[in-house]
Structure formats: structure tokens, C-alpha cells
Design a protein around this motif. Structure first.
Motif, short mmCIF file in Angstrom:
data_model
loop_
_atom_site.label_atom_id
_atom_site.label_comp_id
_atom_site.label_asym_id
_atom_site.label_seq_id
_atom_site.Cartn_x
_atom_site.Cartn_y
_atom_site.Cartn_z
N ASP A 156 25.21 59.71 -37.73
CA ASP A 156 23.95 58.99 -37.85
C ASP A 156 23.00 59.78 -38.74
O ASP A 156 23.28 60.89 -39.17
CB ASP A 156 23.32 58.75 -36.47
CG ASP A 156 23.15 60.05 -35.70
OD1 ASP A 156 23.49 61.11 -36.26
OD2 ASP A 156 22.71 60.01 -34.54
N ASP A 163 19.80 60.97 -38.15
CA ASP A 163 18.63 61.40 -37.39
C ASP A 163 18.02 62.69 -37.94
O ASP A 163 17.00 63.16 -37.45
CB ASP A 163 18.99 61.59 -35.92
CG ASP A 163 20.16 62.56 -35.73
OD1 ASP A 163 20.70 63.01 -36.76
OD2 ASP A 163 20.51 62.84 -34.58
N THR A 169 18.88 65.78 -37.69
CA THR A 169 18.80 66.90 -36.75
C THR A 169 19.02 68.23 -37.44
O THR A 169 18.34 69.22 -37.14
CB THR A 169 19.83 66.71 -35.62
OG1 THR A 169 19.60 65.46 -34.98
CG2 THR A 169 19.74 67.83 -34.61
#
Length: 259
Positions: free
Chosen positions: A37, A39, A41
Motif C-alpha cells: 500500500d 501509506d 510508513t
């Protein structure tokens, strides 16, 4: 007979259910947990260049007790050891990669690997060989060693968020937007300008007669004075013979009528 016929009829359905259960049990957990994904991070964008970001990452790791294993303009690696329990040892290895962008900014990619080691005890007993065989003695030794029992990538978003914030603290002030220039433009401006070509040699020009300056008449001289005339006459008169010396008479010209 009726029961055996029923089992034979239900056998294909039972086999299909067993196959579905085995497929669910054999599903790869690593493939299921990785979703790719966006995101962010493990990624952070900074306004500074990659060299400054990696240097700030090195200082951030050292400020938290990490031992630097590698540090250059593109990659920084550091390790730190923990002991949560008496027989458990953990080690975190944090790696930061810095990549430049076209607008002068840079990406920072961080990834932490956590290894866990367990204490393993191994005992050895002493034995003595005899003609009748080996005899074990009641004493021996025990050796302790660390064995890796687990290894995983840290996926805690707060862990990386705090780390990126610490990098920002060690970064110098970012340049102003008007001072930023693309890398291609900066390299082009850094190159010296080519030397101008030498001027062409002048062509010889023919001077026309019309271009020659007109002859100027010579200035007229003043009339000579009386003194200048007398001096010129004296200079032109031959000198006279000295006294007592007679000048020879000029020879008479022959008469043309004398035979």
C-alpha cells in the motif's frame, strides 16, 4: 450394504471439503501480510539534498546510541542491542537510503530489521576409555550460546515517524524556493562560458587617387635684402692675383682671313 452405498456416494463431497481445508491451511502468511500500500510508513520527503539528509540521519542514529556500520552520501546503517529478558537478546539494524529529486529535494527510505536471539545451554559429560569400554564420569561442563530464534522488519508507523522527526531536527535550514534550481540548470551554469572567436583580420583597402590629399603650394620667400645680394656677388667673384704677378694674356684668336 445400504451404509456402504451411502459412503461411496458421499466420498467425492468429502474429498472436496478436505481439499478446501488444506488450501486454507497452506496459505502463505508472508504473501498475505504484504499489501504494497501507499501509506508512506517507510518514506519521508525533505527539502534538503540527499547528502544533508544522510548526514542528519547519521547524527540522529548516534544520538540514540546506535553504532554506525556504514555512512556515506547515499546510505547510512546503524545497529543497537537490547536485552529485554535475562536469556533474550535483541538487535535492531536501521538502514536509511537517500535519493535526490529533480526539484532539489530528496527522499529518505528507512527500514529497521529486528533480530531476536535466545540463550541455549549445552552440557557435556566427561568420559574415560578403558579396555572394557568407556566409563562416564560424574562431572562435566555446560556451554551457553546465543541462537537466532526470530527476525522481522519493524512495521510500527510511530517508530519511523519519530525517527524522521529526529532527522528534521539535525537538518540545516532549507534553501528558499527562489534559490532552488534544477540540477541540470545548476550544472549548466557551473560550466565556463566558451571563449569568443577571434575578430576577423582587416582586408587590405586600395587607396584611390581621388583620396590622396591635394598638393599644397610652397610658401613664397621674401625678397633678398641688399646685404644678401652683395654677399652673394662677392662669393661669385673669383679671387684676384697677388701683386707682381702678371696674368697671362689671353691667346689671340686666329684670323679667319689669313691663308
Amino acid at each position: 450394504m445400504r451404509r456402504s452405498t451411502l459412503l461411496i456416494a458421499l466420498a467425492p463431497a468429502l474429498l472436496a471439503l478436505a481439499g478446501c481445508g488444506s488450501i486454507g491451511k497452506n496459505k502463505d502468511p508472508m504473501r498475505a501480510s504484504e499489501t504494497f500500500d501507499s501509506d508512506n510508513t517507510y518514506t519521508q520527503v525533505f527539502d534538503n539534498g540527499p547528502d544533508q539528509v544522510c548526514e542528519a540521519g547519521r547524527r540522529a542514529l548516534m544520538s540514540q546510541g546506535y553504532v554506525i556500520q556504514r555512512a556515506d552520501g547515499l546510505v547510512v546503517e546503524g545497529t543497537k542491542s537490547f536485552q529485554p529478558e535475562a536469556d533474550i537478546h535483541e538487535q535492531v539494524q536501521l538502514r536509511v537510503s537517500c535519493v535526490s529529486q529533480a526539484d532539489g529535494r530528496s527522499w529518505a527510505f528507512a527500514s529497521a530489521l529486528q533480530d531476536r536471539y535466545g540463550l541455549k545451554k549445552s552440557s557435556t559429560a566427561a568420559s574415560v576409555g578403558t579396555p572394557m569400554g568407556s566409563v562416564s564420569l560424574p562431572f562435566g561442563s555446560t556451554d551457553d550460546s546465543l541462537v537466532k530464534v526470530a527476525s522481522r522488519t519493524v512495521q510500527d508507523g510511530a517508530f519511523y515517524k519519530h525517527f524522521f522527526a529526529l532527522i528534521q531536527r539535525y537538518l540545516p535550514p532549507a534553501p528558499k524556493p527562489e534559490d532552488k534550481k534544477p540540477a541540470a540548470v545548476a550544472r549548466a551554469e557551473a560550466k565556463p562560458a566558451p571563449a569568443p572567436p577571434p575578430p576577423p583580420a582587416p582586408e587590405p583597402q586600395m587607396q584611390d587617387a581621388q583620396d590622396e590629399p591635394p598638393l599644397q603650394p610652397e610658401p613664397m620667400k621674401d625678397a633678398p635684402t641688399v646685404e644678401e645680394v652683395e654677399q652673394a656677388q662677392k662669393a661669385a667673384t673669383p679671387p684676384s692675383a697677388p701683386a707682381g704677378v702678371q696674368e697671362p694674356a689671353p691667346a689671340a684668336a686666329p684670323d679667319a682671313a689669313t691663308p
